[in-house]
Design a protein around this motif. Structure first.
Motif, PDB file in Angstrom:
ATOM      1  N   UNK A  42      -1.873  -6.834 -12.402  1.00 48.57           N
ATOM      2  CA  UNK A  42      -1.829  -7.878 -13.433  1.00 48.57           C
ATOM      3  C   UNK A  42      -0.621  -8.804 -13.262  1.00 48.57           C
ATOM      4  N   UNK A  43       0.394  -8.352 -12.548  1.00 54.82           N
ATOM      5  CA  UNK A  43       1.581  -9.186 -12.347  1.00 54.82           C
ATOM      6  C   UNK A  43       1.596  -9.872 -10.987  1.00 54.82           C
ATOM      7  N   UNK A  44       0.506  -9.760 -10.221  1.00 49.86           N
ATOM      8  CA  UNK A  44       0.474 -10.302  -8.866  1.00 49.86           C
ATOM      9  C   UNK A  44      -0.535 -11.441  -8.758  1.00 49.86           C
ATOM     10  N   UNK A  45      -0.304 -12.376  -7.853  1.00 49.72           N
ATOM     11  CA  UNK A  45      -1.348 -13.386  -7.586  1.00 49.72           C
ATOM     12  C   UNK A  45      -2.558 -12.699  -6.984  1.00 49.72           C
ATOM     13  N   UNK A  78       0.832  -1.204   0.000  1.00 48.70           N
ATOM     14  CA  UNK A  78       0.000   0.000   0.000  1.00 48.70           C
ATOM     15  C   UNK A  78       0.870   1.259   0.000  1.00 48.70           C
ATOM     16  N   UNK A  79       1.931   1.238   0.780  1.00 49.44           N
ATOM     17  CA  UNK A  79       2.834   2.391   0.806  1.00 49.44           C
ATOM     18  C   UNK A  79       3.439   2.638  -0.572  1.00 49.44           C
ATOM     19  N   UNK A  80       3.840   1.563  -1.248  1.00 46.47           N
ATOM     20  CA  UNK A  80       4.404   1.700  -2.590  1.00 46.47           C
ATOM     21  C   UNK A  80       3.372   2.244  -3.568  1.00 46.47           C
ATOM     22  N   UNK A  81       2.133   1.734  -3.474  1.00 43.69           N
ATOM     23  CA  UNK A  81       1.073   2.236  -4.357  1.00 43.69           C
ATOM     24  C   UNK A  81       0.804   3.723  -4.116  1.00 43.69           C
ATOM     25  N   UNK A  82       0.792   4.124  -2.845  1.00 43.81           N
ATOM     26  CA  UNK A  82       0.561   5.529  -2.525  1.00 43.81           C
ATOM     27  C   UNK A  82       1.670   6.401  -3.114  1.00 43.81           C
ATOM     28  N   UNK A 109     -12.140  -1.831  -7.804  1.00 41.76           N
ATOM     29  CA  UNK A 109     -11.692  -1.362  -9.115  1.00 41.76           C
ATOM     30  C   UNK A 109     -12.629  -0.393  -9.792  1.00 41.76           C
ATOM     31  N   UNK A 110     -13.731   0.014  -9.108  1.00 43.78           N
ATOM     32  CA  UNK A 110     -14.721   0.877  -9.751  1.00 43.78           C
ATOM     33  C   UNK A 110     -14.702   2.281  -9.156  1.00 43.78           C
ATOM     34  N   UNK A 111     -15.413   3.188  -9.840  1.00 49.77           N
ATOM     35  CA  UNK A 111     -15.549   4.577  -9.411  1.00 49.77           C
ATOM     36  C   UNK A 111     -17.033   4.911  -9.394  1.00 49.77           C
ATOM     37  N   UNK A 112     -17.551   5.313  -8.227  1.00 54.73           N
ATOM     38  CA  UNK A 112     -18.940   5.729  -8.106  1.00 54.73           C
ATOM     39  C   UNK A 112     -18.968   7.242  -7.873  1.00 54.73           C
ATOM     40  N   UNK A 113     -19.949   7.893  -8.452  1.00 55.26           N
ATOM     41  CA  UNK A 113     -20.046   9.351  -8.331  1.00 55.26           C
ATOM     42  C   UNK A 113     -21.492   9.758  -8.155  1.00 55.26           C
ATOM     43  N   UNK A 173      -5.521   6.653 -11.370  1.00 57.90           N
ATOM     44  CA  UNK A 173      -5.171   5.800 -10.235  1.00 57.90           C
ATOM     45  C   UNK A 173      -5.609   4.356 -10.480  1.00 57.90           C
ATOM     46  N   UNK A 174      -6.847   4.193 -10.925  1.00 58.06           N
ATOM     47  CA  UNK A 174      -7.348   2.828 -11.137  1.00 58.06           C
ATOM     48  C   UNK A 174      -6.578   2.103 -12.236  1.00 58.06           C
ATOM     49  N   UNK A 175      -6.199   2.835 -13.294  1.00 60.86           N
ATOM     50  CA  UNK A 175      -5.412   2.212 -14.350  1.00 60.86           C
ATOM     51  C   UNK A 175      -4.044   1.799 -13.821  1.00 60.86           C
ATOM     52  N   UNK A 176      -3.444   2.653 -12.975  1.00 60.20           N
ATOM     53  CA  UNK A 176      -2.164   2.301 -12.381  1.00 60.20           C
ATOM     54  C   UNK A 176      -2.249   1.073 -11.488  1.00 60.20           C
ATOM     55  N   UNK A 177      -3.312   0.999 -10.698  1.00 60.16           N
ATOM     56  CA  UNK A 177      -3.506  -0.171  -9.833  1.00 60.16           C
ATOM     57  C   UNK A 177      -3.730  -1.425 -10.675  1.00 60.16           C
ATOM     58  N   UNK A 178      -4.495  -1.277 -11.744  1.00 64.03           N
ATOM     59  CA  UNK A 178      -4.751  -2.428 -12.618  1.00 64.03           C
ATOM     60  C   UNK A 178      -3.447  -2.945 -13.217  1.00 64.03           C
TER      61      UNK A 178
END
Length: 621
Positions: free
Chosen positions: A89-92, A36-40, A133-137, A80-85
């Motif tokens: 994709x490379x993780x279990x 999480x720290x790395x993602x942030x 993985x979604x965005x609600x508004x 952000x969501x694209x970066x997380x995706x």
């Protein structure tokens, strides 16, 4: 007594957390926290900063952020969501961290760097509703997204949210072209023969910039940037006039503009403005090179040959990524059947790229303009005259539109042409009675809409009239109508950006202007330069203002307001020598600047004051 440490602001609020975080902590606390720290650090914080947001606080498994613009908040969320995706994709699956994001727009209290209020609570409740993985508004956010390319949404209806007093209409956001991508991928397997969807005679882009409807600069972009949101991106090159008579250029150019206008009405496509492709007229270049220069994937190119009443229109659709022609066809007709040829070309292009054309979009594209070929030809000639931007050609254009109306008194495009011409008169100072000319433009726009409610030009005209008369609320209503009808109308995006700038909604203004600039990278009107430079300056993006205005000052050396904003931007950056040089150029043309009235179209006094501050630092006042 009010708390002097508390302020109130209208902000876009983004709330996010990691789905299933408690389970992940239970399985691998150290690894989960480190990830999480790395993602942030690597993905979330940079994406928020790039869109001028601020992380208000972190919440263990998530964070709360604020933005001045809901458009900026949504674009940051998608990034952000694209970066997380990409990371996931490379993780279990057990190690994948997926964000749930909720966004709303509302009034909040600000105290000691923190924010409070119903808007914060609403964003948190929307985040809790969202799938991973979604965005609600909320509806307040979606209302601000309308007309922005690449953004789509699904209405989930009204939801009752915990501790929120009234139901909130909720939307699931998506990159607007995702569905379209699937559509045109499938459709390429099952192309059908051409079929006609209607008559395409409305011109949106002819002379759009000649009366102060600001459009865009930018250097050519790489296709990868243009395709980042997945929207099929297309340019129609000027059809070549093969008749041997340059006098027939207005026919090939007019047909080109009408095809661009018709294709622009399909929300599945992002279509470059005619002004963006006009520099390629008559040049023998490889289609793949042109596509890369324009930053588009698809190119339509072709020719028009007229011999008496015989007319041949040839067109082809080129895919720059696959480097191949997807479709090519020649149409041999009598000149009076030119409308049917436009229909067939437009349908084949739209059909090849996006078969899921909504019923209302079909109806927009088939809006018939006139049964009189002669009236249509007069309108094409009038539009060509407006492009020359002189007092005499403007007068000739008005005469041609009036002749068209004598042949067909219900021809909406001719009424709109007159409205554009009178806006041109006002914008270039060719009258001592600007208010009278604005009233004429307004009446002609209303005449056009009375005959065709789908006329995009007419809505743009009304927006410009309202804006000139400082009725920005009405101006926004009209320009939003235009963008609903044609999401690829560069002039409408730019007009909307200008209105938002005067209203003090600076980040939204920049986003709208940048949409216009993506569609029309070769605007040759100095008013474009002024409004874009001023938008960057007002957003405190002084480096961007300088970079752009330096280029535009070379293109428009006689347009004093480019140098004026450039001087202010230099001064704010502490580049005193550069500011003095720009200011000297301004003083030769504009020896006196009234600090009371200059910038008075800004709704917020603070925006005007900041401009005056820069001019004062540059010794211009």
């Amino acid at each position: 007594m009010p708390d002097v440490d508390t302020d109130r602001k209208l902000l876009a609020i983004l709330c996010a957390d990691i789905a299933g975080y408690s389970r992940m902590i239970g399985e691998d606390e150290e690894g989960t926290v480190a990830a999480l720290k790395a993602n942030m650090t690597e993905r979330i914080e940079p994406a928020i900063a790039r869109h001028h947001g601020r992380i208000v606080k972190t919440t263990g498994d998530g964070f709360l952020a604020e933005f001045a613009s809901p458009v900026a908040a949504v674009r940051s969320a998608f990034e952000i969501q694209e970066g997380m995706k990409s990371t996931n994709c490379d993780l279990p699956e057990s190690k994948q961290q997926w964000l749930r994001i909720g966004i709303t727009l509302g009034d909040v209290m600000v105290r000691e760097g923190d924010i409070f209020g119903d808007a914060v609570n609403t964003a948190a409740r929307l985040q809790a509703l969202a799938e991973r993985g979604s965005i609600y508004a909320s509806a307040a956010v979606v209302d601000q997204l309308r007309g922005h390319i690449g953004l789509g949404w699904t209405d989930l209806g009204e939801k009752t949210l915990k501790n929120i007093g009234r139901p909130v209409r909720v939307y699931r956001l998506a990159a607007g072209a995702n569905a379209a991508s699937t559509v045109w991928t499938n459709l390429r397997r099952r192309l059908r023969s051409s079929f006609i969807i209607g008559l395409l005679v409305v011109s949106v882009l002819a002379a759009a910039g000649t009366y102060g409807l600001w459009e865009r600069f930018t250097s050519p972009t790489a296709p990868s940037a243009a395709f980042s949101d997945g929207t099929p991106t297309l340019a129609v090159l000027p059809l070549r006039n093969l008749s041997g008579d340059p006098q027939n250029d207005y026919i090939s150019d007019g047909i080109t503009e009408d095809i661009i206008s018709a294709l622009g009405r399909f929300s599945e496509l992002k279509v470059m403005a005619f002004n963006a492709t006009r520099p390629y007229k008559g040049k023998a270049l490889r289609p793949v090179d042109v596509a890369h220069e324009l930053g588009v994937r698809y190119l339509v190119e072709g020719s028009v040959r007229r011999a008496g009443d015989d007319l041949r229109v040839s067109a082809s659709l080129f895919d720059a990524i696959d480097n191949k022609v997807l479709w090519s066809q020649a149409f041999d007709e009598q000149f009076q059947d030119v409308f049917a040829q436009q229909d067939a070309i437009t349908q084949r292009v739209a059909g090849t790229l996006a078969s899921s054309l909504h019923r209302v979009e079909r109806e927009r594209a088939v809006a018939k303009q006139t049964d009189s070929l002669q009236a249509y030809e007069l309108v094409l000639r009038g539009r060509a005259m407006l492009l020359q931007v002189t007092r005499s050609t403007n007068r000739e254009a008005r005469q041609l539109f009036e002749q068209a109306l004598r042949l067909d008194a219900d021809y909406a495009a001719a009424f709109a042409g007159l409205g554009l011409a009178y806006l041109d008169v006002v914008g270039h100072g060719w009258t001592e009675f600007p208010q009278d000319m604005l009233l004429r433009a307004e009446q002609y726009a209303r005449d056009a809409l009375a005959r065709n409610p789908l006329n995009v030009d007419a809505h743009v005209i009304l927006s410009e009239v309202h804006s000139n008369q400082l009725r920005n609320d009405q101006a926004l209503v009209e320009i939003d109508h235009a963008l609903e009808l044609n999401p690829s109308n560069a002039a409408a995006h730019a007009q909307r950006g200008g209105i938002l700038l005067w209203e003090g909604r600076v980040e939204e203004a920049v986003a709208a202007l940048e949409s216009a600039f993506d569609l029309d990278p070769n605007s040759n009107h100095p008013g474009d330069s002024f409004i874009l430079g001023l938008a960057y300056y007002s957003a405190r993006r002084h480096e961007d203002a300088v970079r752009f205005l330096q280029r535009e000052a070379l293109r428009h050396p006689d347009y004093v307001y480019v140098q004026l904003v450039l001087a202010a931007a230099y001064a704010q950056l502490g580049r005193d020598a550069d500011a003095a040089r720009a200011a000297a150029l301004v003083k030769r043309r504009l020896p006196v600047i009234d600090p009371v009235s200059f910038g008075s179209r800004f709704h917020n006094q603070a925006d005007q004051d900041y401009l005056i501050e820069g001019l004062r630092k540059a010794s211009l006042i």
